[in-house]
Design an enzyme around this catalytic site. Structure first.
Site, PDB file in Angstrom:
ATOM      1  N   ASP A  75     -16.113   9.435  -2.718  1.00  0.00           N
ATOM      2  CA  ASP A  75     -14.918   9.236  -1.901  1.00  0.00           C
ATOM      3  C   ASP A  75     -14.542  10.586  -1.311  1.00  0.00           C
ATOM      4  O   ASP A  75     -15.050  11.640  -1.752  1.00  0.00           O
ATOM      5  CB  ASP A  75     -13.775   8.668  -2.767  1.00  0.00           C
ATOM      6  CG  ASP A  75     -12.601   8.143  -1.941  1.00  0.00           C
ATOM      7  OD1 ASP A  75     -12.692   8.144  -0.700  1.00  0.00           O
ATOM      8  OD2 ASP A  75     -11.595   7.739  -2.550  1.00  0.00           O
TER       9      ASP A  75
ATOM     10  N   HIS B  10      -7.134   1.158  -6.910  1.00  0.00           N
ATOM     11  CA  HIS B  10      -7.459   0.527  -5.619  1.00  0.00           C
ATOM     12  C   HIS B  10      -8.319  -0.707  -5.921  1.00  0.00           C
ATOM     13  O   HIS B  10      -9.507  -0.758  -5.583  1.00  0.00           O
ATOM     14  CB  HIS B  10      -8.205   1.511  -4.726  1.00  0.00           C
ATOM     15  CG  HIS B  10      -8.204   1.146  -3.269  1.00  0.00           C
ATOM     16  ND1 HIS B  10      -7.663  -0.038  -2.786  1.00  0.00           N
ATOM     17  CD2 HIS B  10      -8.693   1.809  -2.184  1.00  0.00           C
ATOM     18  CE1 HIS B  10      -7.807  -0.082  -1.480  1.00  0.00           C
ATOM     19  NE2 HIS B  10      -8.431   1.012  -1.083  1.00  0.00           N
TER      20      HIS B  10
ATOM     21  N   ARG C 130       0.886  -1.179   0.000  1.00  0.00           N
ATOM     22  CA  ARG C 130       0.000   0.000   0.000  1.00  0.00           C
ATOM     23  C   ARG C 130       0.916   1.220   0.000  1.00  0.00           C
ATOM     24  O   ARG C 130       1.603   1.487   0.999  1.00  0.00           O
ATOM     25  CB  ARG C 130      -0.901  -0.035   1.238  1.00  0.00           C
ATOM     26  CG  ARG C 130      -1.900   1.121   1.348  1.00  0.00           C
ATOM     27  CD  ARG C 130      -2.751   0.891   2.573  1.00  0.00           C
ATOM     28  NE  ARG C 130      -3.596   2.028   2.891  1.00  0.00           N
ATOM     29  CZ  ARG C 130      -4.850   2.189   2.467  1.00  0.00           C
ATOM     30  NH1 ARG C 130      -5.398   1.282   1.677  1.00  0.00           N
ATOM     31  NH2 ARG C 130      -5.561   3.237   2.821  1.00  0.00           N
TER      32      ARG C 130
ATOM     33  N   ARG D 230     -14.494  -6.145   2.374  1.00  0.00           N
ATOM     34  CA  ARG D 230     -13.062  -6.142   2.114  1.00  0.00           C
ATOM     35  C   ARG D 230     -12.445  -7.438   2.633  1.00  0.00           C
ATOM     36  O   ARG D 230     -11.522  -7.997   2.014  1.00  0.00           O
ATOM     37  CB  ARG D 230     -12.397  -4.936   2.794  1.00  0.00           C
ATOM     38  CG  ARG D 230     -12.722  -3.578   2.196  1.00  0.00           C
ATOM     39  CD  ARG D 230     -12.149  -3.410   0.792  1.00  0.00           C
ATOM     40  NE  ARG D 230     -10.711  -3.571   0.762  1.00  0.00           N
ATOM     41  CZ  ARG D 230      -9.826  -2.621   1.086  1.00  0.00           C
ATOM     42  NH1 ARG D 230     -10.241  -1.422   1.455  1.00  0.00           N
ATOM     43  NH2 ARG D 230      -8.530  -2.851   1.012  1.00  0.00           N
TER      44      ARG D 230
ATOM     45  N   GLN E  37     -10.488  -2.685  -3.235  1.00  0.00           N
ATOM     46  CA  GLN E  37     -11.725  -2.010  -2.866  1.00  0.00           C
ATOM     47  C   GLN E  37     -12.839  -2.354  -3.833  1.00  0.00           C
ATOM     48  O   GLN E  37     -13.994  -2.548  -3.440  1.00  0.00           O
ATOM     49  CB  GLN E  37     -11.504  -0.493  -2.845  1.00  0.00           C
ATOM     50  CG  GLN E  37     -12.729   0.306  -2.467  1.00  0.00           C
ATOM     51  CD  GLN E  37     -13.175   0.043  -1.047  1.00  0.00           C
ATOM     52  OE1 GLN E  37     -12.362   0.135  -0.123  1.00  0.00           O
ATOM     53  NE2 GLN E  37     -14.451  -0.260  -0.838  1.00  0.00           N
TER      54      GLN E  37
ATOM     55  N   CYS F  87     -15.876   4.215   0.128  1.00  0.00           N
ATOM     56  CA  CYS F  87     -14.816   3.287   0.553  1.00  0.00           C
ATOM     57  C   CYS F  87     -14.320   3.584   1.961  1.00  0.00           C
ATOM     58  O   CYS F  87     -13.635   2.740   2.549  1.00  0.00           O
ATOM     59  CB  CYS F  87     -13.667   3.303  -0.451  1.00  0.00           C
ATOM     60  SG  CYS F  87     -12.796   4.878  -0.569  1.00  0.00           S
TER      61      CYS F  87
END
Length: 299
Positions: free
Chosen positions: A216, A128, A101, A284, A131, A256
């Protein structure tokens, strides 16, 4: 053959669908005692803060009898300028997969090029994909197959948006993106998605008849110095009750997380009956367990 997952399209459309279906099956029977990951170790390199990514991978490994290592630059030789290629070669000899990450898709590609085990993108500045596996699982669970339907992205054309763009083509739905000037998503990704993606300036036009509304945070990690400018630039792009009213009556809202109530979304929407963000967050876990199974060819 070693499979990496640096962007959603690293899986074929049928593979991605199979991973999502497997994630749903895992969630439907959470109490089963499984040991698929026994003896396996996941190295997790975190150069950016995390809640959902860390906990989902770490808990998922534990649920299936495996082990996860939390690695931060300051506690590893990456913090002393060891080449990422050297780190890849070392971790490949000790671990069974690497999750990273960070802020650099290019560094992730270098890591994958030098690794002999699967490398997974836990977030980069461009994509991502983990996600999106969870988001797609949530869509399937609440509203069925996305094929032929419409989703609306409201706000910054960022890394999560880029993964939604890839998902639209792979799963056969239309994604309408409403972003202010200067915050549009990557043009090449939009072009590659063809008829599945529409970029519009008006948030109301984007959500018209949509089954899923997604947003987001307006200020992502590393952008804190731009906060005041972004708050001004994104005025009019908040997902509130009035905007949700333009979507289908049974539309669901996704985010998210982390969320900033009163900025990109109103409290009445994210905490309201149309919000599925807590299922989305939980997914997730199941999606990443299914992904690891697939990359290790255990399913």
């Amino acid at each position: 053959m070693v499979r990496h997952f640096l962007k959603l399209s690293d899986l074929g459309a049928e593979e991605a669908r199979a991973v999502v279906e497997r994630a749903m099956a895992l969630r439907a029977q959470p109490a089963l005692n499984r040991q698929q990951f026994a003896g396996r170790t996941l190295a997790m390199i975190f150069m950016k803060n995390s809640t959902r990514t860390r906990v989902s991978f770490e808990a998922g490994m534990a649920k299936f009898g495996g082990h996860a290592l939390f690695l931060q630059p300051g506690a590893t030789q990456l913090g002393r300028d060891e080449p990422i290629s050297d780190t890849a070669k070392v971790l490949s000899r000790m671990c069974d997969a690497i999750m990273i990450r960070n802020d650099s898709q290019a560094d992730q590609a270098e890591l994958a090029a030098n690794a002999q085990v699967p490398v997974i993108n836990g977030l980069s500045e461009l994509h991502h994909p983990c996600q999106l596996l969870a988001d797609l699982q949530t869509w399937f669970e609440h509203r069925g197959d996305p094929r032929g339907k419409v989703a609306a992205w409201i706000g910054d054309g960022n890394n999560v948006c880029h993964s939604w763009i890839e998902a639209a083509g792979m799963f056969g739905f239309t994604l309408r993106i409403a972003a202010p000037a200067g915050y549009a998503p990557d043009a090449a990704l939009v072009a590659a998605a063809g008829r599945h993606v529409e970029v519009v300036a008006d948030a109301r036009a984007a959500v018209d008849g949509a089954e899923v509304v997604v947003t987001d945070t307006w200020t992502s990690m590393g952008q804190e110095a731009e906060t005041q400018k972004r708050l001004a630039d994104f005025a009019g792009y908040q997902v509130d009750r009035a905007l949700m009213a333009q979507a289908r009556a049974d539309a669901i809202f996704m985010h998210c997380l982390p969320a900033h109530r009163g900025e990109e979304v109103s409290a009445e929407v994210i905490d309201g009956s149309q919000s599925v963000v807590w299922d989305e967050a939980e997914n997730r876990l199941w999606a990443q367990m299914a992904l690891l199974e697939h990359l290790w060819q255990l399913a």
